[in-house]
Design an enzyme around this catalytic site. Structure first.
Site, PDB file in Angstrom:
ATOM      1  N   SER A 190       0.842  -1.181   0.000  1.00  0.00           N
ATOM      2  CA  SER A 190       0.000   0.000   0.000  1.00  0.00           C
ATOM      3  C   SER A 190       0.891   1.249   0.000  1.00  0.00           C
ATOM      4  O   SER A 190       1.803   1.358  -0.815  1.00  0.00           O
ATOM      5  CB  SER A 190      -0.946  -0.052   1.210  1.00  0.00           C
ATOM      6  OG  SER A 190      -2.030   0.796   1.051  1.00  0.00           O
ATOM      7  N   ASP A 440      -8.254  -5.332  -6.263  1.00  0.00           N
ATOM      8  CA  ASP A 440      -7.874  -4.214  -5.411  1.00  0.00           C
ATOM      9  C   ASP A 440      -8.099  -2.897  -6.150  1.00  0.00           C
ATOM     10  O   ASP A 440      -7.521  -2.679  -7.216  1.00  0.00           O
ATOM     11  CB  ASP A 440      -6.400  -4.367  -5.032  1.00  0.00           C
ATOM     12  CG  ASP A 440      -5.886  -3.228  -4.177  1.00  0.00           C
ATOM     13  OD1 ASP A 440      -6.715  -2.462  -3.641  1.00  0.00           O
ATOM     14  OD2 ASP A 440      -4.658  -3.106  -4.032  1.00  0.00           O
ATOM     15  N   HIS A 465      -5.916  -6.552  -1.880  1.00  0.00           N
ATOM     16  CA  HIS A 465      -4.892  -5.613  -1.454  1.00  0.00           C
ATOM     17  C   HIS A 465      -3.707  -6.325  -0.803  1.00  0.00           C
ATOM     18  O   HIS A 465      -3.843  -6.975   0.218  1.00  0.00           O
ATOM     19  CB  HIS A 465      -5.515  -4.614  -0.477  1.00  0.00           C
ATOM     20  CG  HIS A 465      -4.764  -3.327  -0.347  1.00  0.00           C
ATOM     21  ND1 HIS A 465      -4.410  -2.555  -1.433  1.00  0.00           N
ATOM     22  CD2 HIS A 465      -4.318  -2.651   0.740  1.00  0.00           C
ATOM     23  CE1 HIS A 465      -3.781  -1.474  -1.028  1.00  0.00           C
ATOM     24  NE2 HIS A 465      -3.699  -1.511   0.289  1.00  0.00           N
TER      25      HIS A 465
END
Length: 507
Positions: A190, A440, A465
């Site tokens: 991320s 994602d 994710h």
């Protein structure tokens, strides 16, 4: 969200300050003043002891507040976790696995990055998880309240300063451990994935490569269409169930209709089992938005507690609840049944609290109002969300109101690149893996094709994710096993090539 669960359950994300612009009564789209979504935001604070399965030490490093001036400023204590359990030491050039901490408590990231821990014995690696400044326990100015007091005290919360923290900490560690010759592999998911990729580019002499998982390094300016994020969320729901998608799409108008009724807010409070009377329909729409976007991120094939306790394939379960509502049930009641899967899958919650940031640790809000300006919009034809569009003027006004700062929407691409990213990476970069799963919503802002022989994109159709960074389970599908095998092969090649070059240089 439930009071019981809202003590800041996990980290980054996400995305969970997505402030949904609300449609006016005439049905016209509103301009969006929303901030860049938190990648994992409010889930970054652990609610229970973590890392029971890993052996590590918690240490602190006296870090410079400002790396880019020579002002005599007070230092702050940066927390980091370090594990020597499997390290073969500097004599055997044992590698260092260095995770670039994101916007939250570092033990939560370490807990949800089992892949790094599981690779350590295979490589004889030292494992280091440094905490990002202004998050967790790594607070400048002595306390969270003082660090977040105003624009002056927050001014050192930038990606550049965080990367410099990591560079200084890593250099000091290697020196103190006599490990200057040990290769370093960067990891991150991320926002941490963005930092890992950027650190590889900004400090190429400090590492041999970086695994950047679910890293939306292109989610800036006009590099990707602003509707990309919400289109992906919508497509995941549409692919699961067209009727579920349509119910969600019509629910926003149903919400507006209910609000306009006498005592409409009170009725919505009852329908959605809220702990306190609803003051604004915007608060409820934000709550919906947070659930849908988070579900797309955490749409893993097996049960997890990454963002919330969720079943495997949670969107399938949400849509099953929505689609199985008895004939004659109102749209809003069906929506509640679906959302209850996300917010109360354990069934332990009596009422929900919509407060998005109860602890006031809104560091990502500051970052979104300074550097992390990620334009977002929603298209009425392709999205299940209400239509809204990005308007920088209103965005800027909101940031000035909150922080008395003016965003710099072009700074990230100036500092780290973005436009002509393929050419720039091919000419100046090497040894970066961009891994993404197409479930994602952040994948739309990442690198989805190979740039060169050493900058590769590993893309999985069903991945969510940074699933590849999670610990292995007996339920991992074959495509995930294959993805991780490719990552391991590339990391092995980076380390071998480094050691071969070092050996030749010593001859």
């Amino acid at each position: 969200m439930a009071k019981k669960l809202l003590s800041f359950h996990h980290f980054i994300s996400l995305l969970l300050l997505l402030i949904l612009s609300f449609q006016s009564s005439n049905g016209l789209p509103l301009k969006s003043t929303r901030r860049s979504p938190r990648l994992l935001g409010r889930f970054s604070k652990p609610t229970k002891p973590l890392l029971k399965n890993y052996k590590y030490e918690t240490r602190y490093f006296d870090q410079n507040l400002d790396h880019f001036s020579f002002a005599d400023l007070p230092k702050f204590r940066q927390r980091y976790l370090i594990s020597f359990e499997h390290w073969v030491g500097p004599e055997k050039a044992g590698p260092i696995f260095f995770y670039c901490g994101n916007e939250g408590y570092i033990d939560w990231f370490a807990e949800n990055t089992g892949f790094v821990w599981e690779l350590a014995p295979r490589f004889g690696a030292l494992v280091v998880f440094p905490e990002h400044r202004y998050y967790g326990e790594s607070m400048p100015h002595g306390s969270t309240s003082e660090a977040y007091r105003n624009a002056s005290t927050l001014s050192y919360l930038t990606a550049e300063q965080a990367l410099a923290d990591y560079a200084i900490l890593l250099t000091d560690l290697k020196k103190n451990l006599s490990a200057e010759a040990c290769p370093v592999v960067l990891f991150g998911g991320s926002y941490g994935g963005m930092l890992a990729a950027w650190m590889r580019l900004k400090y190429p002499h400090l590492s041999v490569g970086a695994l950047a998982s679910s890293a939306p390094v292109l989610q800036f300016e006009d590099i990707v269409p602003p509707e990309t994020f919400y289109d992906i969320v919508s497509n995941v729901f549409r692919h699961e169930s067209r009727s579920c998608f349509n119910t969600i799409k019509t629910s926003w108008d149903a919400l507006l209709s209910e609000v306009h009724k006498e005592d409409g807010l009170l009725q919505l409070t009852k329908t959605f089992h809220l702990c306190q009377k609803l003051n604004s329909s915007v608060d409820l729409s934000n709550w919906w938005d947070s659930a849908y976007t988070s579900l797309a991120m955490a749409n893993y094939p097996y049960p997890t507690e990454f963002l919330m306790p969720l079943p495997g394939d949670p969107i399938k379960e949400v849509c099953r609840k929505i689609d199985s509502c008895p004939y004659g049930t109102g749209v809003l009641e069906c929506i509640f049944e679906g959302l209850n899967v996300y917010y109360n899958y354990t069934g332990s919650v009596d009422c929900f609290n919509l407060d998005d940031d109860p602890h006031g640790e809104n560091g990502w809000n500051w970052q979104a109002c300074t550097e992390m300006v990620m334009p977002m919009s929603s298209n009425r034809y392709s999205s299940m969300f209400p239509e809204f569009y990005y308007n920088y003027t209103e965005y800027k006004e909101g940031c000035w109101e909150d922080f008395k700062v003016t965003p710099r929407p072009t700074w990230i691409t100036t500092e780290f690149g973005g436009h002509d990213f393929k050419a720039d990476l091919k000419n100046f970069g090497s040894n970066i893996i961009f891994s993404n799963g197409l479930l994602d919503p952040w994948s739309g802002g990442s690198v989805l094709e190979d740039i060169s022989e050493s900058i590769v994109a590993l893309v999985t159709e069903k991945g969510a994710h940074h699933l590849d960074l999670r610990a292995a389970t007996s339920e991992d599908p074959n495509w995930l096993l294959e993805q991780r095998a490719k990552e391991i092969m590339l990391i092995e090649d980076w380390i071998k090539s480094y050691n071969d070059r070092k050996h030749l240089a010593e001859i």
